[in-house]
Enzyme design. Structure first.
Site, PDB file in Angstrom:
ATOM      1  N   LYS A   1     -40.009 -38.219  51.826  1.00 29.39           N
ATOM      2  CA  LYS A   1     -41.458 -37.999  51.694  1.00 29.39           C
ATOM      3  C   LYS A   1     -41.921 -37.141  52.869  1.00 29.39           C
ATOM      4  O   LYS A   1     -42.694 -37.590  53.721  1.00 29.39           O
ATOM      5  CB  LYS A   1     -42.187 -39.355  51.688  1.00 29.39           C
ATOM      6  CG  LYS A   1     -42.005 -40.164  50.435  1.00 29.39           C
ATOM      7  CD  LYS A   1     -42.879 -39.718  49.289  1.00 29.39           C
ATOM      8  CE  LYS A   1     -44.331 -40.073  49.517  1.00 29.39           C
ATOM      9  NZ  LYS A   1     -45.202 -39.510  48.450  1.00 29.39           N
TER      10      LYS A   1
ATOM     11  N   ASP B   1     -41.332 -39.893  45.291  1.00 30.96           N
ATOM     12  CA  ASP B   1     -42.149 -40.345  44.152  1.00 30.96           C
ATOM     13  C   ASP B   1     -41.863 -39.502  42.912  1.00 30.96           C
ATOM     14  O   ASP B   1     -41.751 -40.018  41.788  1.00 30.96           O
ATOM     15  CB  ASP B   1     -43.644 -40.351  44.493  1.00 30.96           C
ATOM     16  CG  ASP B   1     -44.106 -39.089  45.207  1.00 30.96           C
ATOM     17  OD1 ASP B   1     -43.250 -38.310  45.674  1.00 30.96           O
ATOM     18  OD2 ASP B   1     -45.333 -38.870  45.297  1.00 30.96           O
TER      19      ASP B   1
ATOM     20  N   ASP C   1     -31.959 -48.869  42.152  1.00 34.71           N
ATOM     21  CA  ASP C   1     -32.169 -50.010  41.256  1.00 34.71           C
ATOM     22  C   ASP C   1     -32.820 -49.557  39.949  1.00 34.71           C
ATOM     23  O   ASP C   1     -32.474 -50.043  38.874  1.00 34.71           O
ATOM     24  CB  ASP C   1     -33.066 -51.062  41.923  1.00 34.71           C
ATOM     25  CG  ASP C   1     -32.238 -52.206  42.509  1.00 34.71           C
ATOM     26  OD1 ASP C   1     -31.036 -51.986  42.750  1.00 34.71           O
ATOM     27  OD2 ASP C   1     -32.793 -53.292  42.723  1.00 34.71           O
TER      28      ASP C   1
END
Ligand code: NAD
Length: 368
Positions: free
Chosen positions: A192, A225, A253
């Site tokens: 990020k 994101d 995950d």
């Protein structure tokens, strides 16, 4: 030279799935000339019950000496109330930390026979073959300062610190670039950098290393994101995703669920190669936990652990051809409709843990 593999089967379904992996290893030793010596020790809750600690010094010494470690799973409700350092998970983290296993490799592979078990449409996941390379021993889970302080005015403050250095970024990025060269030759580096200095450093250092040593590999930077969004929109665009400890935890995950079942996914955690001996510390484990809800019933899916053996063959034992065959045998077993309960659908043959192990071995033998 005989290679040594230490099995730390752990708790819950750990010993059940590890037994099937050992069956495969023994078969490869007896029938395909795999030169491996297998040792065993305790980790997690079983070690707490036996020795009072989740990992003994003796077990850790064995782990250091082994060429590879195969871990089942640790944990369970019995030990849930303990302080953090007395919990089963501390044993697992202890091995990771002691061996400095900084690169966590998590493939997300969708077997054609299981494409309908995914929460996404078949055409989006069928043939998916991506690999996460997640930094495992740094970042916000370990950074200082950390803690909760009482501000004395009725407020409390919780702090964790996201911190990475050049060398920490370079060593994990190097693993990603090296692996990409043996696959689709493409790396997406995810952070990020738009809002975090540590993310900006990550991006710049990955780019620097790429330009200096890996210019032949295609490199793209993707915000974490957006990466999450793209993983569920069009996951097949990815080959290798390189990311830090925190984002890697979440993104891998999410990617795991693209493939249908927790019971199918292996992982590897690698340390730095010794420049003199060439030995690289390595631990292989299924990504699932100890599944207390099904432990002792003989119904757990052993495929993730068997596929972890395939990763060990490839990365620690230099047996890429045997690894390919073992993965092919698992794929063939699924295509033949042999399934444990977690991946069973109408019309398939339902088997237990050892039945699944036997079915994979049968196909492995047939592959010659
Ligand atoms: P889990 O992965 O153990 O189980 C989640 C669900 O998936 C359960 O319904 C379980 O039955 C099912 N499942 C998992 N593996 C399966 C398999 N091989 N075959 C068939 N079904 C399978 O996660 P959880 O329930 O959140 O955690 C249980 C315990 O495991 C906790 O103590 C947790 O701390 C621990 N844990 C350990 C590890 C590890 O050892 N690496 C990882 C995750 C969780």
């Amino acid at each position: 030279m005989t290679k040594t593999l230490l099995i730390l089967a752990g708790d819950g379904i750990g010993p059940e799935v590890a037994a099937e992996a050992e069956k495969v290893l023994n078969w490869l030793r007896d029938n395909r000339g795999l030169d491996v010596a297998i040792e065993h020790d305790l980790v997690g809750g079983i070690s707490i019950d036996t020795h009072g600690v989740p990992l003994t010094e003796a077990a850790l010494d064995k782990a250091r000496a082994a060429d590879a470690i195969l871990l089942g799973a640790v944990g369970g409700p019995k030990w849930a109330g303990q302080p953090y350092d007395k919990r089963p998970e501390a044993g697992l983290l202890g091995v990771r930390k002691a061996l400095d296993l900084f690169a966590n490799l998590r493939p997300a592979l969708c077997f054609p026979a299981l494409a309908d078990a995914s929460s996404l449409k078949r055409e989006i996941v069928e043939g998916l073959d991506l690999l996460f390379v997640r930094e495992l021993v740094g970042g916000v889970y370990f950074g200082e300062p950390r803690g909760i302080t009482d501000l004395g005015n009725g407020e409390r403050r919780g702090i964790n610190t996201q911190v990475y250095t050049t060398s920490e970024i370079h060593r994990v990025a190097r693993v990603a670039f090296e692996l990409a060269r043996k696959r689709g030759n493409k790396v997406h580096s995810s952070e990020k950098h738009n809002v975090m200095e540590s993310g900006l450093l990550w991006k710049e250092e990955v780019q620097k290393l790429h330009d200096a040593e890996y210019a032949d590999v295609q490199l793209e930077h993707i915000l974490a994101d957006n990466c999450a969004m793209q993983l569920v929109r069009a996951p097949k665009q990815f080959d290798v995703i390189l990311t830090d400890n925190l984002f890697g935890d979440l993104l891998s995950d999410a990617a795991a669920m693209l493939t249908g079942s927790l019971g199918m996914l292996p992982s590897a955690s690698l340390g730095a190669k010794d420049p003199v001996t060439g030995k690289q510390p390595a631990m292989y484990e299924p990504i699932h936990g100890s599944a207390p809800d099904i432990a002792g019933k003989g119904i757990a899916n052993p495929c993730a652990t068997i596929l972890s053996v395939a990763m060990a063959l490839r990365f620690s034992f230099d047996q890429g051809a045997l690894a390919d065959k073992l993965e092919q045998a698992v794929s063939q077993t699924l295509s033949d409709g042999v399934r444990t309960g977690d991946i069973w659908v109408e019309g398939c043959q339902k088997v237990g843990t050892s039945g699944m192990g036997d079915a994979v071995l049968e196909r492995l033998a047939a592959l010659g």
